[in-house]
Design a protein around this motif. Structure first.
Motif, PDB file in Angstrom:
ATOM      1  N   GLN A  79      10.774  14.140 -12.058  1.00  0.00           N
ATOM      2  CA  GLN A  79      10.097  13.394 -13.117  1.00  0.00           C
ATOM      3  C   GLN A  79       8.602  13.640 -13.049  1.00  0.00           C
ATOM      4  O   GLN A  79       8.036  13.788 -11.955  1.00  0.00           O
ATOM      5  CB  GLN A  79      10.369  11.892 -12.972  1.00  0.00           C
ATOM      6  N   CYS A 117       2.812   3.603 -10.891  1.00  0.00           N
ATOM      7  CA  CYS A 117       3.390   2.293 -10.581  1.00  0.00           C
ATOM      8  C   CYS A 117       4.600   1.969 -11.448  1.00  0.00           C
ATOM      9  O   CYS A 117       5.396   1.091 -11.110  1.00  0.00           O
ATOM     10  CB  CYS A 117       2.336   1.203 -10.746  1.00  0.00           C
ATOM     11  N   LYS A 118       4.733   2.663 -12.576  1.00  0.00           N
ATOM     12  CA  LYS A 118       5.862   2.418 -13.474  1.00  0.00           C
ATOM     13  C   LYS A 118       7.131   3.129 -13.015  1.00  0.00           C
ATOM     14  O   LYS A 118       8.204   2.885 -13.578  1.00  0.00           O
ATOM     15  CB  LYS A 118       5.505   2.874 -14.895  1.00  0.00           C
ATOM     16  N   MET A 119       7.007   4.017 -12.034  1.00  0.00           N
ATOM     17  CA  MET A 119       8.171   4.756 -11.557  1.00  0.00           C
ATOM     18  C   MET A 119       9.066   3.857 -10.714  1.00  0.00           C
ATOM     19  O   MET A 119       8.586   3.089  -9.875  1.00  0.00           O
ATOM     20  CB  MET A 119       7.733   5.968 -10.727  1.00  0.00           C
ATOM     21  N   VAL A 120      10.357   3.945 -10.963  1.00  0.00           N
ATOM     22  CA  VAL A 120      11.331   3.138 -10.227  1.00  0.00           C
ATOM     23  C   VAL A 120      12.389   4.052  -9.642  1.00  0.00           C
ATOM     24  O   VAL A 120      13.036   4.795 -10.388  1.00  0.00           O
ATOM     25  CB  VAL A 120      11.991   2.082 -11.144  1.00  0.00           C
ATOM     26  N   PRO A 121      12.556   4.042  -8.296  1.00  0.00           N
ATOM     27  CA  PRO A 121      11.757   3.288  -7.329  1.00  0.00           C
ATOM     28  C   PRO A 121      10.411   3.967  -7.079  1.00  0.00           C
ATOM     29  O   PRO A 121      10.226   5.142  -7.414  1.00  0.00           O
ATOM     30  CB  PRO A 121      12.640   3.325  -6.074  1.00  0.00           C
ATOM     31  N   LEU A 122       9.492   3.242  -6.451  1.00  0.00           N
ATOM     32  CA  LEU A 122       8.209   3.821  -6.101  1.00  0.00           C
ATOM     33  C   LEU A 122       8.402   4.888  -5.016  1.00  0.00           C
ATOM     34  O   LEU A 122       9.320   4.785  -4.193  1.00  0.00           O
ATOM     35  CB  LEU A 122       7.256   2.749  -5.581  1.00  0.00           C
ATOM     36  N   ASP A 164       7.858   7.074  -1.563  1.00  0.00           N
ATOM     37  CA  ASP A 164       7.555   6.678  -0.188  1.00  0.00           C
ATOM     38  C   ASP A 164       6.245   7.292   0.305  1.00  0.00           C
ATOM     39  O   ASP A 164       5.485   6.639   1.021  1.00  0.00           O
ATOM     40  CB  ASP A 164       8.699   7.111   0.744  1.00  0.00           C
ATOM     41  N   ARG A 213       0.777   3.536  -0.408  1.00  0.00           N
ATOM     42  CA  ARG A 213       1.697   4.499   0.177  1.00  0.00           C
ATOM     43  C   ARG A 213       0.893   5.530   0.963  1.00  0.00           C
ATOM     44  O   ARG A 213      -0.224   5.877   0.569  1.00  0.00           O
ATOM     45  CB  ARG A 213       2.523   5.203  -0.909  1.00  0.00           C
ATOM     46  N   ARG A 263      11.197   9.929  -0.694  1.00  0.00           N
ATOM     47  CA  ARG A 263      10.774  10.137  -2.082  1.00  0.00           C
ATOM     48  C   ARG A 263       9.300  10.506  -2.086  1.00  0.00           C
ATOM     49  O   ARG A 263       8.471   9.744  -1.577  1.00  0.00           O
ATOM     50  CB  ARG A 263      11.017   8.884  -2.923  1.00  0.00           C
TER      51      ARG A 263
END
Length: 253
Positions: A91, A130-135, A137, A170, A217
C-alpha cells in the motif's frame, strides 16, 4: 537597568525571550512569508496560508487500495495501473498531487537548502500514515547512494522519516542501503525503471536486526511517488527478508 531587554527598535536590537514567549508574533505559512492564521501548537495544516492551500491539491478518497491514486466517483478498489498486476508494495499513501507547486516545494527541500521543510512535510505524511490499519511496526526510508549523499549532504527521505517515526511513535530503523548508483529515471517507463533499479538496493541492517524482521510491518518513507518503481524494488528486498507487509508514504504523487 542592567539585565532588562533593549527596546525593540534600532539596528543591533536585543530581543526579549520573555516578551516573545508572552506575546509571540503571529505564525507565518510554512511555505511562504504570508500570515497563516493558525495558532502556535495548532495542526500542521493550520500553518498553511490560504494561497498555498489552494495550490496544494490534497489527495482525498476514494483512492486505489494499493497505490493511493485518486479514483473518480466511487471507483473500483484498484486503479487501472494496479488492477491485475502483482507487486511487493502492499500500500502507498501520499499527501498531495505532484503539481507545479508541490514540485517547487520538493526542489526547495532537496536542492536549495530548505531542510526545515522536513518538519511540515513529515507531519503531513505522518497524518496519512496514521490512517493505515494496522499501523506499521518499524519506519525506514529510501536510501541514497553514498556518492549522491556526499553531493547533497543529507538524505531527504531520512529527514522525513525521522519526523514520521516520532509522530507515529515507531522506531526508525535503516533497513536498506543503495549499492549501485542509477542514472535519472524521469524519462523512463515503469518497466524500464524496474529494470534499471534491479540490484540497486540491499539490506543494510546487521544480522541481529535482520533476524527480527520476520513478521514485522514496515513503512518506507520517500518524498515523491512517481511510477512507484523505487518503492516497489525496496519492498521486494524487504519481502525477501520475510517481513509481513511493506507500505509506504510520500509527500506527493
Amino acid at each position: 537597568m542592567r539585565g532588562s531587554c533593549a527596546q525593540a527598535s534600532g539596528e543591533g536590537e536585543e530581543r526579549c525571550p520573555l516578551w516573545e514567549h508572552l506575546f509571540p508574533p503571529p505564525p507565518t505559512c510554512w511555505f511562504c512569508s504570508s500570515p497563516a492564521g493558525g495558532r502556535f501548537g495548532s495542526g500542521v495544516w493550520e500553518r498553511v496560508c490560504a494561497g498555498c492551500r489552494r495550490r496544494l491539491v490534497r489527495i482525498v478518497p476514494p483512492l486505489c487500495r494499493r497505490c493511493g491514486k485518486s479514483l473518480s466517483g466511487q471507483g473500483p478498489a484498484l486503479c487501472g495501473d494496479c488492477e491485475g498486476r502483482a507487486g511487493h508494495l502492499d500500500q502507498n499513501r501520499s499527501v498531495v498531487r505532484y503539481n507545479d507547486f508541490a514540485r517547487e516545494i520538493v526542489a526547495l527541500f532537496k536542492y536549495r537548502g530548505r531542510e526545515r521543510l522536513a518538519r511540515p512535510l513529515g507531519r503531513m505524511m505522518a497524518e496519512e500514515a496514521c490512517k493505515m490499519v494496522p499501523l506499521p511496526d518499524w519506519v525506514t526510508f529510501v536510501p541514497l547512494h553514498p556518492s549522491r549523499l556526499k553531493d547533497r549532504g543529507f538524505n531527504q527521505a531520512e529527514l522525513l522519516a525521522r519526523i514520521v517515526s516520532a509522530h507515529l511513535n515507531r522506531p526508525l530503523v535503516p533497513l536498506l542501503k543503495r549499492i549501485r548508483p542509477t542514472e535519472p529515471q524521469s524519462q523512463k517507463s515503469r518497466r524500464e525503471r524496474l529494470v534499471a533499479l534491479r540490484g540497486a538496493f540491499a539490506p543494510a541492517a546487521d544480522r541481529k536486526i535482520l533476524g527480527k524482521m520476520a513478521g514485522v510491518r514496515v513503512l518506507i518513507v520517500d518524498d515523491v511517488y512517481t511510477t512507484g518503481s523505487t518503492l516497489e524494488e525496496c519492498a521486494r528486498i524487504l519481502k525477501e527478508e520475510r517481513v509481513k507487509s511493506v507500505v509506504s508514504v510520500t509527500f506527493a504523487r
